[in-house]
Enzyme design. Structure first.
Site, PDB file in Angstrom:
ATOM      1  CG  ASP A 193     -20.035 -29.504  39.432  1.00 35.24           C
ATOM      2  OD1 ASP A 193     -20.320 -30.397  38.599  1.00 35.24           O
ATOM      3  OD2 ASP A 193     -19.969 -29.715  40.652  1.00 35.24           O
TER       4      ASP A 193
ATOM      5  CG  ASP B 142     -28.621 -39.218  27.563  1.00 38.43           C
ATOM      6  OD1 ASP B 142     -29.725 -39.751  27.769  1.00 38.43           O
ATOM      7  OD2 ASP B 142     -27.881 -38.830  28.487  1.00 38.43           O
TER       8      ASP B 142
END
Ligand code: AMP
Ligand code: MG
Length: 520
Positions: A136, A271
């Protein structure tokens, strides 16, 4: 004082790097591009919870009209004519190559020139992007409070970090399964406005290398050197090596700071490693309470404990090795890269010993210091002594017998259990006393120096949770109190003495205090 919202927009990342040619906001692979233009989701009822006034003061800025500011940092309106974008990057997660990750829930709203620095302003939790991988793109209040308070706390501890400007609630419910056990609950949505000169990660280089896109790897690396390592001169093979050496050096410094203050990042995936050596992406991080090198706050990692406190330097080196592999196509020679990695190991050993010396107040170096410090670490571990309390109190050391009480009072063990180690502690304290005898500084000078490296207050796991519990009941007072406490972590602040104490028993096994998942 001038208004933050009126600062000069200078989209340097956007202007110098290739954009995704598609504008549709659907999860997908984005090739041959460094970012995608994307609009933040409009929040239904944004409210301003907190603003980092100290950070604004450092920038010599003010927020101006509060409703305009709130609309901007909640994504309701754009930052003047700056086009928002999400960045593309990849990464190794828990040791495995995960392919494209990217800003799945972070949107850069503006790049602003403030003073001599170009700062990127980014909203975390402002809705889906092409990098959301079907999720989301939102963030919940508990994880946003944790990121907000901890980034500012780290800055004031002197640890390199991205900053946090503001914390807002969106008025939207966000479904989350905190313990990944099928129990999904709606939680309040929130957005942190993070700020940094760069949000580039190791994974930003890896994605091009993994795809064999050496043109963009070069274009991107040249941009990063030009923008952030300009003192090195024009890009060349030699400069790429210098650049890698500098990233390696900064990463090492950051880890030494983490070890100094007892911070465990929890998700050191490639990351989540900043190219500027900043602490970035505050997820299931935590602070060491009882000194335990095998501790990790991240329940998702509880089996292998890859990201435990005692393993952070090794993981940083592993991550740097992945960065070296990613840069290899530009350099084409392994030995100089290996040499830099070896240097990390050697320097880390020397400098982390120096850091530990400074924590126990040793200015000079002596032959047996490493042994003395290793013995100390073992004792702290076996007697479950609180790291922050111990090092902060150590400057008051006078005699072994009297200081033993202070150590006992900082231990999580029952008295009988602790007392089994009394003799070992006394013998260590005797050796420490002998070692202090060869120091030149007065006790007072030594104490002052120790107070600058041993914080009195850190964001203990349960403290963040108390702020969250209160905020979920619409009470922001604990956020205010902790923010203010943690902007002066080395000061005595006697009015806040209640936070200079052992973790309370109720917090030991409470979700959010010692057990955190990646769900955020
Ligand atoms: P992290 O380990 O939290 O830094 O996240 C790893 C990756 O997952 C990053 O690419 C994030 O952008 C992405 N991510 C995490 N949570 C969400 C979310 N709720 N929606 C979209 N992407 C997410
Ligand atoms: Mg991340």
């Amino acid at each position: 004082m001038s208004n933050l919202l009126e600062q000069e927009i200078d989209q340097r990342f956007v202007q110098q790097l290739p954009a995704d040619h598609l504008r549709v906001n659907t999860s997908r692979q984005v090739l041959e591009a460094c970012y995608s233009f994307v609009e933040p989701k409009i929040p239904s009822n944004p409210k301003l919870l907190h603003v980092s006034h100290r950070f604004l003061e450092e920038l010599k800025l003010e927020i101006g009209d509060e409703s305009e500011f709130l609309k901007t940092v909640s994504g309701a309106i754009p930052f003047r004519n700056a086009e928002p974008y999400a960045m593309c990057y990849g990464g190794h997660q828990f040791g495995n190559w995960a392919g494209q990750l990217g800003d799945g829930r972070a949107i850069n709203i503006a790049e602003l020139n403030i003073g001599a620095q170009n700062w990127k302003f980014q909203l975390k939790g402002a809705g889906p992007t092409p990098y959301s991988r079907g999720s989301d793109g939102l963030a919940v209040l508990r994880s946003s409070i944790r990121e907000y308070l901890c980034s500012e706390a780290m800055h004031h501890l002197g640890v390199p970090t991205t900053r946090a400007l503001s914390l807002v609630t969106t008025g939207d419910a966000v479904p989350r399964d905190v313990l990944y056990n099928g129990n999904v609950q709606n939680e309040p949505g929130a957005i942190v406005c993070r700020v940094s000169p760069s949000f580039v990660r190791f994974g930003s280089f890896q994605i091009f290398s993994a795809r064999g896109d050496h043109d963009n790897l070069k274009k991107f690396t040249d941009y990063v050197i030009r923008e952030h390592f300009a003192e090195m001169g024009a890009p060349s093979k030699e400069m790429y090596l210098k650049f890698f050496a500098e990233v390696s050096r900064r990463t090492k410094e950051m880890i030494i700071h983490w070890q100094r203050v007892g911070f465990v990042h929890g998700v050191m995936n490639t990351d989540n490693m900043s190219i500027l050596g900043l602490t970035i992406d505050y997820g299931p991080y935590g602070w060491l309470e009882n000194y335990d090198p095998s501790w990790t706050p991240n329940t998702t990692d509880s089996q292998h404990r890859r990201y435990r406190f005692g393993n952070q330097a090794s993981v940083a080196l592993w991550n740097l090795t992945q960065l070296a592999n990613a840069l290899y196509p530009l350099i084409d020679e392994a030995p100089p890269l290996e040499k830099i990695l070896d240097q990390f190991k050697e320097e880390y050993t020397v400098e982390s010993l120096d850091m530990m010396r400074s924590k126990i107040g040793l200015e000079l170096s002596a032959n047996l210091d490493a042994e003395l410090i290793d013995q100390l670490k073992e004792l702290l571990e076996h007697t479950e002594v609180d790291m922050t309390l111990f090092f902060r109190k150590l400057r008051r050391f006078e005699t072994p017998e009297s200081f033993l009480d202070a150590i006992r009072a900082s231990s999580y063990l029952k008295k009988e259990e602790f007392d089994k180690f009394s003799d070992s502690w006394v013998s260590w304290l005797n050796e420490y006393a002998e070692r202090l005898a060869i120091e030149k500084r007065s006790k007072e000078e030594r104490g002052k120096a120790m107070n600058l490296v041993n914080p009195k207050y850190v964001l203990r796991n349960y403290m963040a949770q108390l702020a969250i519990d209160a905020a979920e009941k619409e009470d922001d007072s604990v956020i205010d109190e902790l923010y203010s406490l943690l902007t002066h972590p080395y000061d005595e602040q006697l009015e806040f003495e209640k936070w200079f104490a052992l973790r309370p028993d109720w917090a030991l096994n409470k979700v959010g205090c010692s057990m955190l998942s990646c769900s955020s």
